[in-house]
Design a protein around this motif. Structure first.
Motif, PDB file in Angstrom:
ATOM      1  N   ARG A   1       0.846  -1.192   0.000  1.00  0.00           N
ATOM      2  CA  ARG A   1       0.000   0.000   0.000  1.00  0.00           C
ATOM      3  C   ARG A   1       0.886   1.249   0.000  1.00  0.00           C
ATOM      4  O   ARG A   1       1.961   1.245   0.609  1.00  0.00           O
ATOM      5  CB  ARG A   1      -0.904   0.029   1.228  1.00  0.00           C
TER       6      ARG A   1
ATOM      7  N   GLU B   1       0.667   4.043   1.628  1.00  0.00           N
ATOM      8  CA  GLU B   1       0.935   4.627   2.940  1.00  0.00           C
ATOM      9  C   GLU B   1       1.927   3.776   3.739  1.00  0.00           C
ATOM     10  O   GLU B   1       2.441   4.209   4.772  1.00  0.00           O
ATOM     11  CB  GLU B   1      -0.363   4.815   3.738  1.00  0.00           C
TER      12      GLU B   1
ATOM     13  N   ASP C   1       7.852   4.282   2.416  1.00  0.00           N
ATOM     14  CA  ASP C   1       8.466   5.579   2.711  1.00  0.00           C
ATOM     15  C   ASP C   1       9.593   5.847   1.719  1.00  0.00           C
ATOM     16  O   ASP C   1      10.260   4.915   1.262  1.00  0.00           O
ATOM     17  CB  ASP C   1       9.025   5.599   4.137  1.00  0.00           C
TER      18      ASP C   1
ATOM     19  N   THR D   1      -1.581  14.645   2.245  1.00  0.00           N
ATOM     20  CA  THR D   1      -0.505  13.801   1.735  1.00  0.00           C
ATOM     21  C   THR D   1      -0.320  14.041   0.237  1.00  0.00           C
ATOM     22  O   THR D   1      -1.218  14.547  -0.441  1.00  0.00           O
ATOM     23  CB  THR D   1      -0.801  12.303   1.958  1.00  0.00           C
TER      24      THR D   1
ATOM     25  N   ARG E   1       1.041  11.831  -3.209  1.00  0.00           N
ATOM     26  CA  ARG E   1       1.440  10.512  -3.716  1.00  0.00           C
ATOM     27  C   ARG E   1       2.647  10.676  -4.628  1.00  0.00           C
ATOM     28  O   ARG E   1       2.588  11.370  -5.647  1.00  0.00           O
ATOM     29  CB  ARG E   1       0.283   9.847  -4.457  1.00  0.00           C
TER      30      ARG E   1
ATOM     31  N   ASP F   1       2.785   7.360  -0.253  1.00  0.00           N
ATOM     32  CA  ASP F   1       2.101   8.554   0.259  1.00  0.00           C
ATOM     33  C   ASP F   1       2.949   9.173   1.355  1.00  0.00           C
ATOM     34  O   ASP F   1       3.244   8.525   2.365  1.00  0.00           O
ATOM     35  CB  ASP F   1       0.720   8.186   0.806  1.00  0.00           C
TER      36      ASP F   1
END
Length: 370
Positions: free
Chosen positions: A295, A297, A300, A320, A322, A336
């Motif tokens: 996913r 989120e 990083d 946020t 993307r 994100d």
């Protein structure tokens, strides 16, 4: 497909359940249209008073399942049971189910009050009682002052509220919603889905909601059943479905997912991007090439001048942003990140990609034909 609702069970979130909330079962229910299997046998349990969303792409069987429960479609095999009684051969008007359609289906020659009261009139309810009941329902859906208006004098959202009030007028034991919001614009759709959820919880009525919109399903339902080719791939709470998808289809249909190539280093560990992380999958053997599903989120990215990955695109999402990153092997990954960090991540920035701490879902990589 089997849908079972145990009697006298209160949903886990403790909300009030309507007295006599219906028990519904689809047992071995199958429907074919020529060579196409619209609905295949499967088991699914639904609690009384909860709202279940049937989610999936066009042709997956979600509307067919709903129409069979309503009595508008006959199965090729299997049975529909309500409170333990086989109603497979019972006509729709005796099923004690209220249905709201995508197209509203209001009578153009009747005003809103008479549209809501129509079913009561067919049941020969006295005029005063049915008009009083219709007025109560219009007030419930926020249209107390619109009773004398005809459908063409109402907005799309107001027409759908009238259709919902009409479905509730007969106090059905099951409420069926067939993509009721898809014809509305985004703002009205959001408002009305919140209103439907409020009413459903207030009334405690068992509800099946068909939609192809994942956001709608996740924000409205107690649990979501994701259908594919007539079968249920997974039925879970929205949180469980999103965070721990059971299959690659669910992971990619519900939300945004990136696929990163990896290799299983053990049955429960995958090596990906130079790290070994815990993995969940279908018991894939060590040494197998896999795709890791992530996913945005859970990913990083940080600037790293020595990294081989590069930022190739950014999309503002509010709080946020993307960020799309292209790895050295050409694979693209979405992450994100807080919008406040985007100044350090312009397109072209070399970045390091961080992986989530929790288990990742892996699927065996399809072999390329040679």
């Amino acid at each position: 497909m089997t849908i079972t609702i145990p009697e006298n069970e209160v949903p886990e979130n403790g909300r009030t359940v309507q007295d006599g909330a219906a028990t519904v079962e689809f047992r071995g229910l199958t429907r074919r249209f020529g060579a196409t299997v619209a609905l295949d046998a499967h088991d699914l349990t639904v609690r009384p008073g909860e709202l279940i969303a049937l989610l999936g792409p066009s042709g997956c069987g979600k509307t067919t399942a709903l129409r069979m429960l309503a009595g508008f479609e006959a199965p090729d095999s299997g049975a529909v049971l309500v409170d333990g009684q086989d109603v497979t051969g019972v006509p729709a008007h005796r099923r004690d189910a209220g249905m709201v359609f995508q197209s509203y289906s209001l009578f153009p020659h009747l005003n809103a009050l008479d549209n809501v009261a129509f079913g009561l009139r067919m049941r020969k309810v006295a005029t005063a009682e049915r008009r009083s009941r219709a007025a109560e329902l219009l007030e419930l859906v926020g249209l107390a002052d619109k009773g004398e208006r005809f459908p063409h004098q109402l907005s799309g959202g107001q027409q759908q509220r009238v259709a919902l009030a009409r479905a509730l007028a007969l106090r059905p034991r099951v409420l069926l919603l067939d993509e009721p919001l898809s014809a509305l614009d985004a703002k009205v759709r959001t408002t009305l889905r919140e209103e439907i959820r409020r009413l459903q919880q207030e009334l405690g009525i068992t509800t099946l909601f068909v939609t192809h919109d994942q956001e709608e399903a996740l924000s409205t339902a107690d649990r979501v059943a994701v259908l594919r080719a007539g079968r249920v791939e997974q039925c879970s709470t929205p949180t469980e479905l999103y965070a721990r998808p059971a299959t690659a289809f669910v992971a990619e249909f519900v939300g945004t997912t990136s696929r990163i190539p990896g290799v299983m280093s053990a049955p429960d560990t995958v090596e990906v991007l130079g790290r070994r992380v815990p993995a969940t999958g279908a018991g894939i053997a060590a040494g197998t090439d896999v795709d890791v599903l992530l996913r945005p989120e859970g990913v990083d990215v940080t600037p790293d001048p020595g990294a081989g990955a590069r930022v190739v695109a950014t999309a503002f999402l509010g709080a946020t942003t993307r960020v799309t990153v292209r790895l050295s092997n050409g694979v693209e990954v979405k992450a994100d990140v807080p919008t406040r960090r985007t100044a350090e991540l312009p397109v072209g920035t070399p970045v390091a990609v961080g992986l989530p701490d929790q288990e990742v879902l892996v699927v065996e990589r399809p072999r390329t034909a040679t």
